[in-house]
Design an enzyme around this catalytic site. Sequence first.
Site, PDB file in Angstrom:
ATOM      1  N   TYR A 126     -53.863   6.695  22.754  1.00 34.74           N
ATOM      2  CA  TYR A 126     -53.899   6.162  24.118  1.00 34.74           C
ATOM      3  C   TYR A 126     -54.643   7.003  25.150  1.00 34.74           C
ATOM      4  O   TYR A 126     -54.904   6.523  26.252  1.00 34.74           O
ATOM      5  CB  TYR A 126     -52.471   5.805  24.562  1.00 34.74           C
ATOM      6  CG  TYR A 126     -51.947   4.707  23.667  1.00 34.74           C
ATOM      7  CD1 TYR A 126     -52.405   3.401  23.822  1.00 34.74           C
ATOM      8  CD2 TYR A 126     -51.121   4.983  22.592  1.00 34.74           C
ATOM      9  CE1 TYR A 126     -52.015   2.402  22.954  1.00 34.74           C
ATOM     10  CE2 TYR A 126     -50.719   3.982  21.714  1.00 34.74           C
ATOM     11  CZ  TYR A 126     -51.175   2.701  21.899  1.00 34.74           C
ATOM     12  OH  TYR A 126     -50.819   1.702  21.034  1.00 34.74           O
ATOM     13  N   PHE A 402     -38.917   1.046  26.465  1.00 31.71           N
ATOM     14  CA  PHE A 402     -39.459  -0.322  26.399  1.00 31.71           C
ATOM     15  C   PHE A 402     -40.653  -0.356  25.463  1.00 31.71           C
ATOM     16  O   PHE A 402     -41.158   0.675  25.052  1.00 31.71           O
ATOM     17  CB  PHE A 402     -39.856  -0.826  27.793  1.00 31.71           C
ATOM     18  CG  PHE A 402     -40.843   0.061  28.512  1.00 31.71           C
ATOM     19  CD1 PHE A 402     -40.406   1.198  29.188  1.00 31.71           C
ATOM     20  CD2 PHE A 402     -42.199  -0.202  28.498  1.00 31.71           C
ATOM     21  CE1 PHE A 402     -41.308   2.034  29.837  1.00 31.71           C
ATOM     22  CE2 PHE A 402     -43.109   0.622  29.148  1.00 31.71           C
ATOM     23  CZ  PHE A 402     -42.651   1.745  29.814  1.00 31.71           C
TER      24      PHE A 402
HETATM   25  C1  LIG Z   1     -51.976   0.795  16.865  1.00 31.97           C
HETATM   26  C2  LIG Z   1     -52.569  -0.607  16.715  1.00 31.97           C
HETATM   27  C3  LIG Z   1     -52.041  -1.489  17.845  1.00 31.97           C
HETATM   28  C4  LIG Z   1     -54.102  -0.488  16.810  1.00 31.97           C
HETATM   29  O1  LIG Z   1     -54.684  -1.777  16.843  1.00 31.97           O
HETATM   30  P1  LIG Z   1     -56.213  -2.028  16.399  1.00 31.97           P
HETATM   31  O2  LIG Z   1     -56.560  -3.420  16.792  1.00 31.97           O
HETATM   32  O3  LIG Z   1     -56.397  -1.624  14.991  1.00 31.97           O
HETATM   33  O4  LIG Z   1     -56.977  -1.000  17.359  1.00 31.97           O
HETATM   34  P2  LIG Z   1     -58.539  -1.130  17.807  1.00 31.97           P
HETATM   35  O5  LIG Z   1     -59.369  -1.527  16.634  1.00 31.97           O
HETATM   36  O6  LIG Z   1     -58.655  -1.976  19.028  1.00 31.97           O
HETATM   37  O7  LIG Z   1     -58.795   0.362  18.192  1.00 31.97           O
HETATM   38  C5  LIG Z   1     -58.960   0.784  19.524  1.00 31.97           C
HETATM   39  C6  LIG Z   1     -59.293   2.244  19.484  1.00 31.97           C
HETATM   40  O8  LIG Z   1     -58.117   2.984  19.087  1.00 31.97           O
HETATM   41  C7  LIG Z   1     -58.392   3.728  17.904  1.00 31.97           C
HETATM   42  N1  LIG Z   1     -57.175   3.653  17.082  1.00 31.97           N
HETATM   43  C8  LIG Z   1     -56.519   2.539  16.718  1.00 31.97           C
HETATM   44  N2  LIG Z   1     -55.442   2.859  16.004  1.00 31.97           N
HETATM   45  C9  LIG Z   1     -55.430   4.193  15.885  1.00 31.97           C
HETATM   46  C10 LIG Z   1     -54.560   5.108  15.256  1.00 31.97           C
HETATM   47  N3  LIG Z   1     -53.471   4.700  14.577  1.00 31.97           N
HETATM   48  N4  LIG Z   1     -54.837   6.426  15.367  1.00 31.97           N
HETATM   49  C11 LIG Z   1     -55.922   6.853  16.051  1.00 31.97           C
HETATM   50  N5  LIG Z   1     -56.778   6.017  16.672  1.00 31.97           N
HETATM   51  C12 LIG Z   1     -56.531   4.709  16.591  1.00 31.97           C
HETATM   52  C13 LIG Z   1     -59.591   3.077  17.257  1.00 31.97           C
HETATM   53  O9  LIG Z   1     -60.288   4.000  16.476  1.00 31.97           O
HETATM   54  C14 LIG Z   1     -60.369   2.588  18.471  1.00 31.97           C
HETATM   55  O10 LIG Z   1     -61.097   3.657  19.033  1.00 31.97           O
HETATM   56  P3  LIG Z   1     -62.451   3.388  19.884  1.00 31.97           P
HETATM   57  O11 LIG Z   1     -62.333   2.024  20.512  1.00 31.97           O
HETATM   58  O12 LIG Z   1     -62.458   4.494  20.874  1.00 31.97           O
HETATM   59  O13 LIG Z   1     -63.544   3.465  18.865  1.00 31.97           O
HETATM   60  C15 LIG Z   1     -52.212  -1.235  15.342  1.00 31.97           C
HETATM   61  O14 LIG Z   1     -52.641  -0.368  14.323  1.00 31.97           O
HETATM   62  C16 LIG Z   1     -50.722  -1.487  15.162  1.00 31.97           C
HETATM   63  O15 LIG Z   1     -50.245  -2.561  15.469  1.00 31.97           O
HETATM   64  N6  LIG Z   1     -49.965  -0.501  14.618  1.00 31.97           N
HETATM   65  C17 LIG Z   1     -48.529  -0.645  14.383  1.00 31.97           C
HETATM   66  C18 LIG Z   1     -47.712  -0.781  15.673  1.00 31.97           C
HETATM   67  C19 LIG Z   1     -48.037   0.295  16.670  1.00 31.97           C
HETATM   68  O16 LIG Z   1     -48.134   1.482  16.370  1.00 31.97           O
HETATM   69  N7  LIG Z   1     -48.242  -0.105  17.938  1.00 31.97           N
HETATM   70  C20 LIG Z   1     -48.602   0.834  18.981  1.00 31.97           C
HETATM   71  C21 LIG Z   1     -47.944   0.607  20.248  1.00 31.97           C
HETATM   72  S1  LIG Z   1     -46.328   1.199  20.519  1.00 31.97           S
END
Ligand SMILES: CC(C)(COP(=O)(O)OP(=O)(O)OC[C@H]1O[C@@H](n2cnc3c(N)ncnc32)[C@H](O)[C@@H]1OP(=O)(O)O)[C@@H](O)C(=O)NCCC(=O)NCCS
Length: 402
Positions: A126, A402
Amino acid sequence: MASTTGFTVRSARADERDEIFRLSELSFGMRMGPAEREYVPKVFRTERALVAVDGDRIVGHANDLVMTVTVPGGGSVQASGVTSVVVAPTHRRRGILRAIYTELHARSEAAGLPLTIFTASEGTIYGRFGYGPSAVVDEISVRGRAAQFRSTTPDPGGVEVVSLAEAKIRVPQIYDRWRRLVPAAQAKPEARWQQRVFAPAVQQEGGSPLFFLVHPDGYAILRRAWSSEGKNTATVHELRAITPEAHAALWRVVLSLDLVDTIEAEISPHDPLPWLVTDPRLVRVTGRHDTLWTRVMDVPAALTARTYQRDLDVVVSIEDPFRAAGGSFALRVRDGVAECERTDRAPDAEFGIDVLGSLYFGAHRARVLAAANRIQVKDPAQLRALDEAFAADRDAELGWFF
Ligand SMILES: CC(C)(COP(=O)(O)OP(=O)(O)OC[C@H]1O[C@@H](n2cnc3c(N)ncnc32)[C@H](O)[C@@H]1OP(=O)(O)O)[C@@H](O)C(=O)NCCC(=O)NCCS
């Protein structure tokens, strides 16, 4: 909101709730019980959520609630509290999180919200969106009945064990007084109390029911459980104290419970608990984690909402990698009150907007972030001024998860 990458981001419909719950359960690896299913939509309205869809499948989701959040000095701001950010395992790393976040933050910007806040599942994701960790807790474990209180520790009494019915009335009122004093604490919706504390399903989870200890200026909610080895643990679900007297009175009761081997709780880093007892090592810190992440959406609005511990005259250059909230700002503080406006003057200090999020509630110090090269400042006197000014009287604490 159409996309060229095989998905579209749009508002959710109420009838998509079960599909969203299924995606959340898969993504977070948990079961949503009856209390969650009933109350989550009452706190976070499904129609406000943003979903990513591929064909007729939901493959991504995020929602938010506009929360009232206390800032240092006792004022408050409105903040978007972002929740349930999930992307289907079939669709990860295609930019769905980024697309949903772009929409969500554009909405918060349009609504003029000075902050967005979030409880993050992972620490690496984030920062790129401008979020910095902004409140932390220590996880503690204390041996049951081992605590001796110092002779100087107040023993004001006044704690009562109250019924669920009485707790429903008294506890939220005390919480609401507490959260107005504590940086980062949010107003808590009635439905959230039901979902996490008062609902019959919550009372039936785990070992014992939840018990409520109430003092006129604080409360503790705890649960007891026997392990298969016959050990009894009391887990403090939540302990909130408005005054030092309420804090001492509640901990005296909790630490003297009979038939308890271990008391587990989470306390803020400067909680006075270790100083109440003769052996401060008894309050064993077993872990530490961030509870809140903060992104400043409107620098002048956020910086003028809080108060400061000393006068300041500083130009800060803030880099925002995600939105257009950054730039150079002149921050002038007199008697705790700030004025802040955009400026062309050369900066005294430079940092990312995620660092501003970490400084904002006072949980993290400018001198520490400068030592990590997260703040660039040439004049040590300016660094000292920033460090002292952004500190807060009370530790920042997340009011509710949350
Ligand atoms: C975390 C999550 C929401 C990422 O969704 P995603 O659609 O794969 O993410 P994106 O492809 O839009 O990636 C956005 C950016 O974040 C980075 N990113 C995404 N997941 C990442 C991770 N687990 N660790 C490090 N970087 C990550 C990507 O490399 C990308 O970087 P950039 O845009 O600067 O090149 C998804 O993996 C998920 O649902 N995980 C399980 C639930 C969770 O952890 N939710 C988080 C919120 S509490």
